[in-house]
Scaffold this active site. Structure first.
Site, PDB file in Angstrom:
ATOM      1  N   SER A   1       0.868  -1.184   0.000  1.00 12.15           N
ATOM      2  CA  SER A   1       0.000   0.000   0.000  1.00 12.15           C
ATOM      3  C   SER A   1       0.902   1.231   0.000  1.00 12.15           C
ATOM      4  O   SER A   1       1.546   1.533   1.009  1.00 12.15           O
ATOM      5  CB  SER A   1      -0.907   0.004   1.234  1.00 12.15           C
ATOM      6  OG  SER A   1      -1.831  -1.055   1.157  1.00 12.15           O
ATOM      7  N   LYS A  18      -7.367   1.738  -2.533  1.00 18.19           N
ATOM      8  CA  LYS A  18      -6.880   1.272  -1.233  1.00 18.19           C
ATOM      9  C   LYS A  18      -6.859   2.413  -0.216  1.00 18.19           C
ATOM     10  O   LYS A  18      -7.194   2.225   0.963  1.00 18.19           O
ATOM     11  CB  LYS A  18      -5.475   0.661  -1.368  1.00 18.19           C
ATOM     12  CG  LYS A  18      -4.832   0.214  -0.040  1.00 18.19           C
ATOM     13  CD  LYS A  18      -5.661  -0.847   0.684  1.00 18.19           C
ATOM     14  CE  LYS A  18      -5.203  -1.104   2.109  1.00 18.19           C
ATOM     15  NZ  LYS A  18      -4.044  -1.952   2.242  1.00 18.19           N
ATOM     16  N   LYS A  43       0.618   5.702   8.207  1.00 18.74           N
ATOM     17  CA  LYS A  43       1.157   5.928   6.869  1.00 18.74           C
ATOM     18  C   LYS A  43       0.030   6.052   5.845  1.00 18.74           C
ATOM     19  O   LYS A  43       0.022   6.954   5.006  1.00 18.74           O
ATOM     20  CB  LYS A  43       2.112   4.777   6.512  1.00 18.74           C
ATOM     21  CG  LYS A  43       2.703   4.815   5.117  1.00 18.74           C
ATOM     22  CD  LYS A  43       1.993   3.892   4.133  1.00 18.74           C
ATOM     23  CE  LYS A  43       2.012   2.438   4.538  1.00 18.74           C
ATOM     24  NZ  LYS A  43       1.381   1.546   3.541  1.00 18.74           N
TER      25      LYS A  43
END
Length: 299
Positions: free
Chosen positions: A100, A175, A243
């Site tokens: 990701s 995502k 993140k």
């Protein structure tokens, strides 16, 4: 091993990568793996795979290279440079990055790989450790239709819902949206848990009935026991969700989309990390709500 299946190199054998690579081995693929920790390479070998001593060694004879590492800097570290994937994989190789990362990193990788004759799909996943183990991940893909079609059998050995979302970077954009929804959902569940407990309600009974109605969700199903037992062993670490919240807030700013609730939850995730809980599962957002509510927080 069935010789007509493509040879797979797997880079990154963490919480997600290890069970996913083992599912490919179980499906009959010849998998050669590399990761920074030797014990995790040994685990792959024990499951029937082959260990490699470097990225270059792992990808040299591969038909398909799959990467599953924490963030954009790690993808760039394994992809570029004299010891990286692009310099050592054969032309015609299909690179499937399941990490990701930022959509722009995926776009750049695909462009740079094309110069080497290497095709790329960005294919991040949702479903956490349990989804990886059970091979029921949701996989959101960006790239060319022909490459997606070729990758289909491999992706179907890893997940259940597999969708081509658009050109390079599209998988990462979807995502990012996924991580926004998950974080807000966990935060709402955490607030409900503290509210219910402070009200003296039987928490297990309350979560069962809530999960049977419109408030029910995959998040509540997967994380209910974490809340009940205060078990925050990482399936998906707060550090990684921090993140991801950075990725979605930055990407949303770039396209002019407002994330008022998402921005607040991003700050709560950052706060939890600053308090030393970055290594815990993202269901540990419950600890942040407990602190704000004056509840004792277990060490």
């Amino acid at each position: 091993m069935s010789s007509n299946l493509p040879k797979v190199a797997w880079i990154g054998l963490g919480i997600m990568g290890s069970p996913m690579s083992e599912n490919l081995i179980g499906a009959g693929y010849d998998v050669t793996g590399y990761t920074l920790e030797q014990a995790k390479v040994d685990r792959l070998v024990a499951a029937g795979g082959t260990g490699a001593a470097s990225v270059a060694e792992a990808v040299r004879d591969a038909d398909v290279v799959i990467t599953m590492v924490p963030a954009s800097p790690q993808v760039e570290a394994i992809a570029y440079g004299p010891d990286g994937i692009l310099e050592n994989a054969r032309p015609g190789t299909l690179l499937i990055d399941m990490s990701s990362i930022t959509p722009q990193t995926s776009v750049d990788l695909a462009r740079n790989a094309k110069d080497k004759g290497i095709r790329v799909l960005d294919a991040p996943v949702s479903g956490g450790e349990a989804g990886a183990i059970e091979a029921v991940l949701s996989i959101m893909v960006g790239g060319e239709q022909t490459d997606f079609d070729q990758a289909g059998p491999i992706l179907r050995a890893l997940g259940r819902t597999i969708v081509l979302c658009g050109p390079h970077g599209s998988g990462q954009t979807v995502k990012a949206a996924n991580q926004l929804i998950v974080a807000v959902n966990i935060q709402a569940c955490a607030e409900a848990v503290v509210f219910l407990e402070k009200s003296g309600v039987d928490l297990a009974a309350a979560l069962d009935v809530l999960n049977g109605g419109l408030a029910g969700s995959t998040v509540l199903t997967r994380k209910k026991d974490n809340f009940l037992k205060r078990d925050f062993a990482p399936g998906f670490r707060i550090d990684l969700h921090h993140k991801d919240m950075g990725i979605v807030t930055d990407a949303a700013r770039n396209v002019g989309a407002a994330l008022p609730v998402g921005a607040v939850v991003a700050q709560l995730v950052a706060s939890l990390r600053a308090q030393g809980d970055g290594g815990l599962d993202h269901s540990a957002l419950l600890r942040a709500v407990e602190r704000l509510s004056g509840q004792p927080v277990q060490a």
